[in-house]
Enzyme design. Structure first.
Site, mmCIF file in Angstrom:
data_model
loop_
_atom_site.group_PDB
_atom_site.id
_atom_site.type_symbol
_atom_site.label_atom_id
_atom_site.label_comp_id
_atom_site.label_asym_id
_atom_site.label_seq_id
_atom_site.Cartn_x
_atom_site.Cartn_y
_atom_site.Cartn_z
ATOM 1 C CG ASP A 87 -1.759 1.240 1.353
ATOM 2 O OD1 ASP A 87 -2.388 1.593 0.348
ATOM 3 O OD2 ASP A 87 -1.790 1.876 2.422
ATOM 4 C CB SER A 88 0.175 4.766 -0.714
ATOM 5 O OG SER A 88 -1.025 4.769 0.042
ATOM 6 C CB CYS A 117 -2.934 0.981 -2.404
ATOM 7 S SG CYS A 117 -3.112 2.699 -2.841
ATOM 8 C CD GLU A 169 -2.383 8.864 7.123
ATOM 9 O OE1 GLU A 169 -1.512 9.723 7.328
ATOM 10 O OE2 GLU A 169 -2.254 7.928 6.310
ATOM 11 C CB CYS A 225 -10.116 5.264 0.089
ATOM 12 S SG CYS A 225 -8.625 5.940 0.864
ATOM 13 C CG HIS A 270 -6.610 6.216 4.954
ATOM 14 N ND1 HIS A 270 -5.846 5.475 4.081
ATOM 15 C CD2 HIS A 270 -5.744 6.936 5.700
ATOM 16 C CE1 HIS A 270 -4.566 5.745 4.302
ATOM 17 N NE2 HIS A 270 -4.482 6.628 5.275
HETATM 18 N N1 DGL Z 1 -4.143 3.778 0.161
HETATM 19 C C1 DGL Z 1 -4.780 4.815 -0.617
HETATM 20 C C2 DGL Z 1 -5.999 4.226 -1.347
HETATM 21 O O1 DGL Z 1 -6.598 3.254 -0.922
HETATM 22 C C3 DGL Z 1 -5.178 5.996 0.233
HETATM 23 C C4 DGL Z 1 -4.000 6.833 0.700
HETATM 24 C C5 DGL Z 1 -3.242 7.443 -0.465
HETATM 25 O O2 DGL Z 1 -3.782 8.350 -1.138
HETATM 26 O O3 DGL Z 1 -2.138 6.993 -0.706
HETATM 27 O O4 DGL Z 1 -6.363 4.745 -2.362
#
Ligand code: DGL
Length: 269
Positions: free
Chosen positions: A13-14, A76, A155, A187, A189
């Site tokens: 993931d990012s 992600c 976050e 997403c 989050h």
């Molecule tokens: N993990 C990213 C997503 O699910 C969210 C956070 C980001 O923008 O990197 O799209």
């Protein structure tokens, strides 16, 4: 059982949001070792260009492959949206995205086939959810909305206060007016903000979190390919990150739902 079975599942993931997916993988596949890569040095992906997200995703996948993974989960949504096809065609291991399981679950649960999708800019603008919904159900109507501020709110841990609620109202009222009965949290989050999202959308709208259907899909895939890991152990979770961001442990533990152990800083290009 082949030696392949004992290898870890790679997840990237990012940042730390993908730990919401790992949380469900640990619950539904407790005997599978997981190697997680959070590309924190390059967070967020959701506002980056398609080319850059593809490049980063390629680097993350290469790193995990070199560690000997038996399957890869792109946790992600932004990376799944623009890099899944590329990676699934190129890599020598099975690859799962988080878009397909969420769409399948949404279509299975919707009664009126009016489905909302909230996600990052990168995910919405990629057209991934729209294409996936159309391909599976041409008559379904869908309504898309980028909700970028949900990422920093999650976050910061502002999950259920007046600011979270106000932000949710502003983003979600237009989708609510469309009378959707299902809303995809597209997403990593957003599941953390599930309470305020549910409060705005009302009790009749079902919220879809891709983590559980993704974990179930992976379980089925491993079973079919005879890749399930050795039974009878609580397998370890190893976490690699490309930067130690501020509040790393607090944020990571909120997403994962357990303490973070075994965290290693790695440098990838
Ligand atoms: N993990 C990213 C997503 O699910 C969210 C956070 C980001 O923008 O990197 O799209």
């Amino acid at each position: 059982m082949s030696s392949l079975c004992a290898r870890p599942i790679g997840v990237f993931d990012s940042g730390l949001g993908g730990l919401t997916v790992v949380r469900q993988l640990r619950r539904l596949l407790p005997t599978e070792e997981i190697l997680y890569l959070g590309d924190l040095a390059h967070l967020p992906y959701g506002t980056k260009s398609t080319d850059e997200i593809r490049r980063r995703s390629g680097e993350c996948a290469d790193f995990l492959l070199k560690q000997g993974i038996k399957a890869l989960v792109i946790a992600c949504n932004s990376a799944s949206s623009v890099a899944y096809k590329l990676l699934s065609e190129k890599l020598p291991v099975p690859v799962l995205d988080v878009i397909t399981p969420a769409v399948e679950e949404a279509l299975a649960s919707s009664k009126n086939f009016r489905i909302g999708v909230i996600a990052t800019y990168a995910t919405i603008e990629s057209g991934s959810y729209a294409q996936s919904l159309e391909a599976r159900s041409p008559d379904a109507e869908y309504f898309l909305k980028p909700c970028p501020l949900f990422v920093p709110l999650a976050e910061e841990g502002w999950l259920d206060d007046a600011i979270a609620l106000g932000t949710a109202r502003r983003y979600l009222e237009p989708i609510k007016k469309k009378k959707v009965d299902t809303l995809i949290l597209g997403c990593t989050h957003y599941p953390l903000l599930g309470k305020v999202i549910a409060r705005v959308m009302g009790p009749r709208v079902r919220l879809i979190d891709s983590a559980i259907p993704t974990a179930l899909k992976l379980k089925e895939l491993l079973r079919r390919r005879k890749l399930l890991g050795p039974a009878g152990r609580r397998a370890p979770l190893k976490i690699c990150i490309t930067d130690y961001v501020r509040n790393f442990a607090r944020i990571g533990e909120a997403f994962l739902g357990e303490e973070l152990h075994s965290v290693k800083l790695v440098k990838i290009p």
